[in-house]
Structures are given as structure tokens and as C-alpha cells.
Design a protein around this motif. Structure first.
Motif, PDB file in Angstrom:
ATOM      1  N   MET A 180       0.824  -1.197   0.000  1.00 16.88           N
ATOM      2  CA  MET A 180       0.000   0.000   0.000  1.00 16.88           C
ATOM      3  C   MET A 180       0.866   1.259   0.000  1.00 16.88           C
ATOM      4  O   MET A 180       0.576   2.212  -0.719  1.00 16.88           O
ATOM      5  CB  MET A 180      -0.931  -0.006   1.219  1.00 16.88           C
ATOM      6  N   ALA A 181       1.949   1.267   0.781  1.00 15.59           N
ATOM      7  CA  ALA A 181       2.828   2.441   0.850  1.00 15.59           C
ATOM      8  C   ALA A 181       3.465   2.730  -0.505  1.00 15.59           C
ATOM      9  O   ALA A 181       3.569   3.887  -0.914  1.00 15.59           O
ATOM     10  CB  ALA A 181       3.904   2.228   1.913  1.00 15.59           C
ATOM     11  N   VAL A 182       3.896   1.693  -1.204  1.00 13.38           N
ATOM     12  CA  VAL A 182       4.479   1.872  -2.537  1.00 13.38           C
ATOM     13  C   VAL A 182       3.416   2.377  -3.504  1.00 13.38           C
ATOM     14  O   VAL A 182       3.629   3.328  -4.257  1.00 13.38           O
ATOM     15  CB  VAL A 182       5.107   0.553  -3.055  1.00 13.38           C
ATOM     16  N   GLU A 183       2.260   1.743  -3.464  1.00 12.84           N
ATOM     17  CA  GLU A 183       1.190   2.055  -4.405  1.00 12.84           C
ATOM     18  C   GLU A 183       0.634   3.468  -4.223  1.00 12.84           C
ATOM     19  O   GLU A 183       0.372   4.157  -5.201  1.00 12.84           O
ATOM     20  CB  GLU A 183       0.072   1.029  -4.196  1.00 12.84           C
ATOM     21  N   THR A 184       0.436   3.895  -2.983  1.00 10.13           N
ATOM     22  CA  THR A 184      -0.235   5.168  -2.750  1.00 10.13           C
ATOM     23  C   THR A 184       0.711   6.347  -2.567  1.00 10.13           C
ATOM     24  O   THR A 184       0.334   7.476  -2.862  1.00 10.13           O
ATOM     25  CB  THR A 184      -1.157   5.094  -1.512  1.00 10.13           C
ATOM     26  N   GLU A 185       1.923   6.090  -2.067  1.00  7.81           N
ATOM     27  CA  GLU A 185       2.819   7.204  -1.774  1.00  7.81           C
ATOM     28  C   GLU A 185       4.223   7.030  -2.338  1.00  7.81           C
ATOM     29  O   GLU A 185       5.084   7.875  -2.131  1.00  7.81           O
ATOM     30  CB  GLU A 185       2.901   7.410  -0.257  1.00  7.81           C
ATOM     31  N   GLY A 186       4.476   5.914  -3.020  1.00  6.85           N
ATOM     32  CA  GLY A 186       5.805   5.678  -3.563  1.00  6.85           C
ATOM     33  C   GLY A 186       6.860   5.446  -2.493  1.00  6.85           C
ATOM     34  O   GLY A 186       8.041   5.689  -2.736  1.00  6.85           O
ATOM     35  N   LEU A 187       6.450   4.986  -1.320  1.00 10.36           N
ATOM     36  CA  LEU A 187       7.374   4.774  -0.201  1.00 10.36           C
ATOM     37  C   LEU A 187       7.749   3.310  -0.047  1.00 10.36           C
ATOM     38  O   LEU A 187       6.892   2.431  -0.062  1.00 10.36           O
ATOM     39  CB  LEU A 187       6.735   5.234   1.116  1.00 10.36           C
ATOM     40  N   GLU A 188       9.041   3.071   0.104  1.00  8.95           N
ATOM     41  CA  GLU A 188       9.540   1.732   0.432  1.00  8.95           C
ATOM     42  C   GLU A 188       9.723   1.674   1.944  1.00  8.95           C
ATOM     43  O   GLU A 188      10.573   2.385   2.488  1.00  8.95           O
ATOM     44  CB  GLU A 188      10.877   1.467  -0.268  1.00  8.95           C
ATOM     45  N   LEU A 189       8.922   0.869   2.611  1.00  5.85           N
ATOM     46  CA  LEU A 189       9.004   0.756   4.066  1.00  5.85           C
ATOM     47  C   LEU A 189       9.992  -0.320   4.484  1.00  5.85           C
ATOM     48  O   LEU A 189      10.253  -1.264   3.734  1.00  5.85           O
ATOM     49  CB  LEU A 189       7.621   0.435   4.648  1.00  5.85           C
ATOM     50  N   ASP A 190      10.519  -0.192   5.677  1.00  7.29           N
ATOM     51  CA  ASP A 190      11.385  -1.204   6.283  1.00  7.29           C
ATOM     52  C   ASP A 190      10.490  -2.348   6.755  1.00  7.29           C
ATOM     53  O   ASP A 190       9.772  -2.220   7.749  1.00  7.29           O
ATOM     54  CB  ASP A 190      12.138  -0.582   7.457  1.00  7.29           C
ATOM     55  N   LYS A 191      10.515  -3.449   6.013  1.00  2.22           N
ATOM     56  CA  LYS A 191       9.592  -4.571   6.279  1.00  2.22           C
ATOM     57  C   LYS A 191       9.720  -5.100   7.701  1.00  2.22           C
ATOM     58  O   LYS A 191       8.707  -5.395   8.345  1.00  2.22           O
ATOM     59  CB  LYS A 191       9.845  -5.687   5.259  1.00  2.22           C
ATOM     60  N   ASP A 192      10.940  -5.228   8.229  1.00  2.00           N
ATOM     61  CA  ASP A 192      11.117  -5.731   9.587  1.00  2.00           C
ATOM     62  C   ASP A 192      10.474  -4.798  10.604  1.00  2.00           C
ATOM     63  O   ASP A 192       9.847  -5.247  11.566  1.00  2.00           O
ATOM     64  CB  ASP A 192      12.600  -5.920   9.918  1.00  2.00           C
ATOM     65  N   LYS A 193      10.608  -3.497  10.387  1.00  2.61           N
ATOM     66  CA  LYS A 193       9.996  -2.526  11.295  1.00  2.61           C
ATOM     67  C   LYS A 193       8.470  -2.600  11.215  1.00  2.61           C
ATOM     68  O   LYS A 193       7.777  -2.506  12.227  1.00  2.61           O
ATOM     69  CB  LYS A 193      10.472  -1.115  10.971  1.00  2.61           C
ATOM     70  N   VAL A 194       7.948  -2.779  10.013  1.00  2.00           N
ATOM     71  CA  VAL A 194       6.499  -2.883   9.835  1.00  2.00           C
ATOM     72  C   VAL A 194       5.969  -4.148  10.516  1.00  2.00           C
ATOM     73  O   VAL A 194       4.953  -4.098  11.220  1.00  2.00           O
ATOM     74  CB  VAL A 194       6.104  -2.845   8.340  1.00  2.00           C
ATOM     75  N   ILE A 195       6.656  -5.265  10.338  1.00  2.00           N
ATOM     76  CA  ILE A 195       6.234  -6.505  11.003  1.00  2.00           C
ATOM     77  C   ILE A 195       6.229  -6.304  12.516  1.00  2.00           C
ATOM     78  O   ILE A 195       5.277  -6.702  13.205  1.00  2.00           O
ATOM     79  CB  ILE A 195       7.137  -7.697  10.603  1.00  2.00           C
TER      80      ILE A 195
END
Length: 147
Positions: A20-35
Motif C-alpha cells: 500500500m505504501a508503494v502504491e499510494t505514496e511511492g514509499l519503500e518501508l522497512d519490512k522488519d519494522k512494519v512486522i
């Protein structure tokens, strides 16, 4: 079927959040932090609650609820966040089902005083969907500072 998320759902929720972050805002999130963030929320409902939409045992959509106390209303505003529906199930009523489910929970909760969400200002498709659900644009503008 709509259900509340459990700890074993953290990976799929985090995956949806990153997409969703990539799709809506072009943001690559830190997957480990998100988990980690998702797990903390699932373990402590005072942080947030995730609701998942399942079809044939597969999670195809989600949303997260956070609650904000309103002294003006003497109740909690329920904020819808982290909305995501997988590509192949969009425009098929998945979000509508999740929204209606949350709306029913709000109606039953004597401390709930409303539902809010924020949407990226250029995401006209999402704005249209929310308007069709009966939501109205407010007069507020959102400001933030990140650490």
C-alpha cells in the motif's frame, strides 16, 4: 468472512502495508519494522486493531482501527487506516464489507462517536469510494512532523 487479526497474520498484514505504501505514496518501508509494528498492535489492542477479509481461507483485504479520545464529544473517534485490498479483488465490495463491519461495531460501542480516515490528496479513486460510503470531506488539514 471478516475477523480480527491474530499474531500469525502479522506477516500478511505487513506485506499489505508495504504494498500500500508503494502504491499510494511511492514509499519503500522497512519490512522488519512494519512486522514489528503490526505485532505490537495485535498484542496490544489499545494501540490498534486489524480486521481482515477472508475468502476461502485467504486474506484478501484489511483495515486497521486506531481510537482517538475526543473531549469535545466525550467519546472515541475510530480512525480507519492501513486499508488494502489485493489487486484481483478490488471493486468487488471487499472494502465496503470491512467498512460496514466497522460501522456496526461503532454503532454498538457506547463510547464511539464517529469514524474518520485520511486519504492521500491525489488518490481520487479512494476518495470517491469513501464518499460513496457516506463519508464527507472535513474542513481539517493534516500537519505532521516525523522523528
Amino acid at each position: 468472512m471478516i475477523r480480527k487479526a491474530e499474531l500469525e497474520d502479522a506477516k500478511i498484514i505487513a506485506d499489505f502495508n508495504c504494498k500500500m505504501a508503494v502504491e499510494t505514496e511511492g514509499l519503500e518501508l522497512d519490512k522488519d519494522k512494519v512486522i514489528s509494528g503490526v505485532k505490537h498492535a495485535i498484542e496490544d489492542y489499545s494501540k490498534a486493531e486489524y480486521y481482515l477479509y477472508e475468502l476461502d481461507g485467504t486474506v484478501v483485504g484489511q483495515l486497521m482501527i486506531t481510537k482517538e479520545w475526543s473531549d469535545w464529544r466525550d467519546g472515541y473517534l475510530w480512525w480507519i487506516q492501513s486499508v488494502y485490498v489485493t489487486d484481483q479483488y478490488r471493486r468487488q465490495g471487499i472494502f465496503r464489507g470491512l467498512y460496514k463491519y466497522v460501522e456496526e461495531l461503532v454503532e454498538k460501542d457506547p463510547l464511539a462517536c464517529g469514524i474518520r480516515l485520511y486519504v492521500e490528496k491525489h488518490n481520487k479513486r479512494a476518495q470517491s469510494t469513501y464518499q460513496k460510503m457516506g463519508m464527507q470531506e472535513t474542513h481539517y488539514i493534516l500537519y505532521e512532523i516525523e522523528k
